[in-house]
Structure formats: structure tokens, C-alpha cells
Design an enzyme around this catalytic site. Structure first.
Site, PDB file in Angstrom:
ATOM      1  N   ARG A   1      -8.936   1.057  10.053  1.00  0.00           N
ATOM      2  CA  ARG A   1      -8.519  -0.319  10.319  1.00  0.00           C
ATOM      3  C   ARG A   1      -9.532  -1.049  11.192  1.00  0.00           C
ATOM      4  O   ARG A   1      -9.335  -2.228  11.485  1.00  0.00           O
ATOM      5  CB  ARG A   1      -7.180  -0.304  11.052  1.00  0.00           C
ATOM      6  CG  ARG A   1      -5.964  -0.691  10.205  1.00  0.00           C
ATOM      7  CD  ARG A   1      -4.762  -0.504  11.079  1.00  0.00           C
ATOM      8  NE  ARG A   1      -3.571  -1.202  10.715  1.00  0.00           N
ATOM      9  CZ  ARG A   1      -2.544  -0.650  10.057  1.00  0.00           C
ATOM     10  NH1 ARG A   1      -2.630   0.554   9.587  1.00  0.00           N
ATOM     11  NH2 ARG A   1      -1.449  -1.327   9.873  1.00  0.00           N
TER      12      ARG A   1
ATOM     13  N   LYS B   1       0.833  -1.213   0.000  1.00  0.00           N
ATOM     14  CA  LYS B   1       0.000   0.000   0.000  1.00  0.00           C
ATOM     15  C   LYS B   1       0.868   1.264   0.000  1.00  0.00           C
ATOM     16  O   LYS B   1       0.622   2.206  -0.742  1.00  0.00           O
ATOM     17  CB  LYS B   1      -0.939   0.021   1.225  1.00  0.00           C
ATOM     18  CG  LYS B   1      -1.849  -1.179   1.316  1.00  0.00           C
ATOM     19  CD  LYS B   1      -2.876  -1.057   2.437  1.00  0.00           C
ATOM     20  CE  LYS B   1      -2.293  -0.979   3.844  1.00  0.00           C
ATOM     21  NZ  LYS B   1      -1.588  -2.216   4.274  1.00  0.00           N
TER      22      LYS B   1
ATOM     23  N   ARG C   1       0.480  -8.890  13.741  1.00  0.00           N
ATOM     24  CA  ARG C   1      -0.164  -7.898  12.855  1.00  0.00           C
ATOM     25  C   ARG C   1      -1.138  -8.570  11.892  1.00  0.00           C
ATOM     26  O   ARG C   1      -2.197  -8.030  11.597  1.00  0.00           O
ATOM     27  CB  ARG C   1       0.897  -7.121  12.073  1.00  0.00           C
ATOM     28  CG  ARG C   1       1.605  -6.080  12.930  1.00  0.00           C
ATOM     29  CD  ARG C   1       2.890  -5.642  12.305  1.00  0.00           C
ATOM     30  NE  ARG C   1       2.715  -4.782  11.163  1.00  0.00           N
ATOM     31  CZ  ARG C   1       3.644  -4.620  10.204  1.00  0.00           C
ATOM     32  NH1 ARG C   1       4.780  -5.264  10.266  1.00  0.00           N
ATOM     33  NH2 ARG C   1       3.411  -3.799   9.214  1.00  0.00           N
TER      34      ARG C   1
ATOM     35  N   ARG D   1      11.808  -6.577   4.578  1.00  0.00           N
ATOM     36  CA  ARG D   1      11.726  -5.115   4.454  1.00  0.00           C
ATOM     37  C   ARG D   1      12.768  -4.434   5.345  1.00  0.00           C
ATOM     38  O   ARG D   1      12.982  -4.810   6.487  1.00  0.00           O
ATOM     39  CB  ARG D   1      10.320  -4.652   4.854  1.00  0.00           C
ATOM     40  CG  ARG D   1      10.139  -3.155   4.723  1.00  0.00           C
ATOM     41  CD  ARG D   1       8.703  -2.766   4.581  1.00  0.00           C
ATOM     42  NE  ARG D   1       7.923  -2.927   5.795  1.00  0.00           N
ATOM     43  CZ  ARG D   1       6.631  -2.625   5.867  1.00  0.00           C
ATOM     44  NH1 ARG D   1       5.992  -2.178   4.816  1.00  0.00           N
ATOM     45  NH2 ARG D   1       5.979  -2.792   6.993  1.00  0.00           N
TER      46      ARG D   1
ATOM     47  N   ARG E   1      12.226  -2.579  10.976  1.00  0.00           N
ATOM     48  CA  ARG E   1      11.255  -2.056  11.947  1.00  0.00           C
ATOM     49  C   ARG E   1      10.972  -3.118  13.001  1.00  0.00           C
ATOM     50  O   ARG E   1      10.890  -4.300  12.691  1.00  0.00           O
ATOM     51  CB  ARG E   1       9.935  -1.721  11.225  1.00  0.00           C
ATOM     52  CG  ARG E   1       9.898  -0.333  10.647  1.00  0.00           C
ATOM     53  CD  ARG E   1       8.757  -0.120   9.677  1.00  0.00           C
ATOM     54  NE  ARG E   1       7.451  -0.577  10.149  1.00  0.00           N
ATOM     55  CZ  ARG E   1       6.320  -0.415   9.442  1.00  0.00           C
ATOM     56  NH1 ARG E   1       6.341   0.191   8.266  1.00  0.00           N
ATOM     57  NH2 ARG E   1       5.171  -0.845   9.894  1.00  0.00           N
TER      58      ARG E   1
HETATM   59  P1  AMP Z   1       1.475   0.504   9.250  1.00  0.00           P
HETATM   60  O1  AMP Z   1       2.690   1.299   8.930  1.00  0.00           O
HETATM   61  O2  AMP Z   1       0.252   0.948   8.493  1.00  0.00           O
HETATM   62  O3  AMP Z   1       1.697  -0.987   9.132  1.00  0.00           O
HETATM   63  O4  AMP Z   1       1.125   0.806  10.791  1.00  0.00           O
HETATM   64  C1  AMP Z   1       2.055   0.514  11.799  1.00  0.00           C
HETATM   65  C2  AMP Z   1       1.345   0.419  13.143  1.00  0.00           C
HETATM   66  O5  AMP Z   1       0.744   1.678  13.461  1.00  0.00           O
HETATM   67  C3  AMP Z   1       0.218  -0.589  13.248  1.00  0.00           C
HETATM   68  O6  AMP Z   1       0.680  -1.911  13.469  1.00  0.00           O
HETATM   69  C4  AMP Z   1      -0.548  -0.029  14.446  1.00  0.00           C
HETATM   70  O7  AMP Z   1       0.130  -0.291  15.663  1.00  0.00           O
HETATM   71  C5  AMP Z   1      -0.463   1.472  14.191  1.00  0.00           C
HETATM   72  N1  AMP Z   1      -1.586   1.934  13.337  1.00  0.00           N
HETATM   73  C6  AMP Z   1      -1.491   2.427  12.073  1.00  0.00           C
HETATM   74  N2  AMP Z   1      -2.687   2.750  11.595  1.00  0.00           N
HETATM   75  C7  AMP Z   1      -3.583   2.454  12.573  1.00  0.00           C
HETATM   76  C8  AMP Z   1      -4.996   2.542  12.676  1.00  0.00           C
HETATM   77  N3  AMP Z   1      -5.742   3.004  11.665  1.00  0.00           N
HETATM   78  N4  AMP Z   1      -5.569   2.157  13.844  1.00  0.00           N
HETATM   79  C9  AMP Z   1      -4.832   1.711  14.867  1.00  0.00           C
HETATM   80  N5  AMP Z   1      -3.499   1.571  14.827  1.00  0.00           N
HETATM   81  C10 AMP Z   1      -2.872   1.936  13.692  1.00  0.00           C
END
Ligand code: AMP
Length: 208
Positions: free
Chosen positions: A88, A13, A166, A122, A155
Site C-alpha cells: 500500500r 478486491k 481511507r 457493507r 466495520r
Molecule cells: P483493508 O481490509 O484492506 O481495507 O484494510 C483495513 C485496514 O488495515 C487499513 O485501513 C489499514 O489500517 C490496515 N492495513 C491493511 N493493509 C495495510 C498495509 N498494506 N499497510 C498498512 N496498513 C494496512
């Protein structure tokens, strides 16, 4: 054009969003990036969410919704946006309805095995956020960012235990949004196993 990018972690994404952002001149609003910037800058919000991100769990809806609400009020989001990683949960999707109209929800479809391969390989440059993959998109020099020369890191939430968590969180809390948006006739499935260039071509056909 208001777009939501929906799909499991590792589906690409963020990569596609950075292409679409340039092509359509709309901001790429990634809630994950916003949280990570707060952590890096050691803000109050950053301190609150640091452990949650490292574990791969979700930040509480209330905090996340407030952050997105504020971000969507900024000028650059008035003429369109790509929301990557939000909503989410169903509660977040309900809240978004009160903030903005959505044109399309792009559902990045990818099998679990490929997701695991993508996420575990990654690597990111901490200061710029630029991402690489040890197999599919390696830096010119192993472990080093092409432009800044800084070391690349993995990360915390790309480590195996957090990845599995996740994916579980995605299945439980986020996957129900597929039916949610399909019922509203907003959902479009995209084959995320293709190359970024091919995915972008498919996407252009959809949103034009
Ligand atoms: P991402 O980079 O989108 O994979 O997000 C990394 C982390 O940020 C996720 O595993 C959550 O801990 C937090 N996070 C990101 N977006 C959301 C969301 N919409 N709701 C809750 N937690 C989020």
C-alpha cells in the site's frame, strides 16, 4: 501464480480474491484480514494496530512488512498467492521485491461515487468475516449472517468519517503504486464496476 490486487477500498478486491482463491488453489493473503484476526484474538500486534484500523490510517510499514514476510514464508504461499491490500506504499512495494517475484498487479478501477456506495452498505459477520451489502448482496434475513445466524456488523472503518479518510490515504500513499508497477510492465487495469462473475472472467483472460 503470484498476484497483487491493487485498488481503492471498496473496489471488490476481497470478493474477487475469494473466487480466484478457489479457482486457482492459491491462498488469499489480505493484510486487512490478518490485522483484524490479530485484533480479534487480542494479540500484541492486535493491540498495537486496533486504533489505527478504526481510523482508516495505515499501519506503519515496518510492522506490515514483517507480517507479510512471515506469511509468505508459510508453505501454502510457495506455489502462488493473491496479495490483497499489500503493498500500500512505495516502501512496501520495494520491500516485496526482496521477498518474492510478482507475476501480475491487477489494478481494480472504480469511480469514487460507486466506492462510497459500496463501502457504506457493507456489513460483515464478525466471526466468519463473510461480507454482505445491504443493497447488492443482502443476507436472507436482514442483519443476520446466512450460515451462523449471528448479527452482522458495520466495520468501524466503514463508517463515513473513516471511509473518507481511507480514500484520502489511498490517493496519497497507494495510488502512486499504479505508476510504479506500470513502469515495470506488471500492471493490468480491470473494470471493477462489473459484477464479480464478469470481473472473474476478465481476470481469467488476463492471467492465462
Ligand atoms: P483493508 O481490509 O484492506 O481495507 O484494510 C483495513 C485496514 O488495515 C487499513 O485501513 C489499514 O489500517 C490496515 N492495513 C491493511 N493493509 C495495510 C498495509 N498494506 N499497510 C498498512 N496498513 C494496512
Amino acid at each position: 501464480m503470484n498476484l497483487i490486487f491493487l485498488g481503492p477500498p471498496g473496489a471488490g478486491k476481497g470478493t474477487i480474491a475469494s473466487i480466484v482463491k478457489e479457482a486457482f488453489s492459491v491462498p488469499h493473503i489480505s493484510t486487512g484480514d490478518l490485522f483484524r484476526a490479530n485484533i480479534k484474538n487480542e494479540t500484541e500486534l492486535g493491540k498495537q494496530v486496533k486504533e489505527i484500523l478504526a481510523s482508516g490510517n495505515l499501519v506503519p510499514d515496518e510492522i506490515t512488512i514483517k507480517m507479510v514476510e512471515n506469511r509468505l514464508k508459510e508453505d501454502d504461499a510457495k506455489s502462488g498467492y493473491i496479495l490483497d491490500g499489500f503493498p500500500r506504499t512505495v516502501a512496501q512495494a520495494d520491500a516485496l521485491k526482496g521477498m518474492s517475484n510478482v507475476d501480475y498487479v491487477i489494478n481494480f478501477v472504480l469511480d469514487r461515487e460507486t466506492i462510497l456506495k459500496r463501502l457504506s452498505g457493507r456489513r460483515v459477520c464478525k466471526s466468519t468475516g463473510r461480507t454482505y451489502h445491504i443493497l447488492y448482496n443482502p443476507p436472507k434475513v436482514e442483519g443476520i449472517d446466512d450460515e451462523t445466524g449471528e448479527p452482522l456488523i458495520q466495520r468501524d472503518d466503514d463508517k463515513e468519517e473513516a471511509i473518507l479518510n481511507r480514500l484520502e490515504v489511498y490517493e496519497k500513499s497507494t495510488a502512486p503504486l499504479i505508476d510504479y508497477y506500470r513502469a515495470e510492465n506488471l500492471l493490468i487495469d480491470l473494470d471493477a464496476s462489473k459484477s464479480p462473475e464478469e470481473i472473474f472472467e476478465d481476470l481469467k483472460k488476463i492471467v492465462k
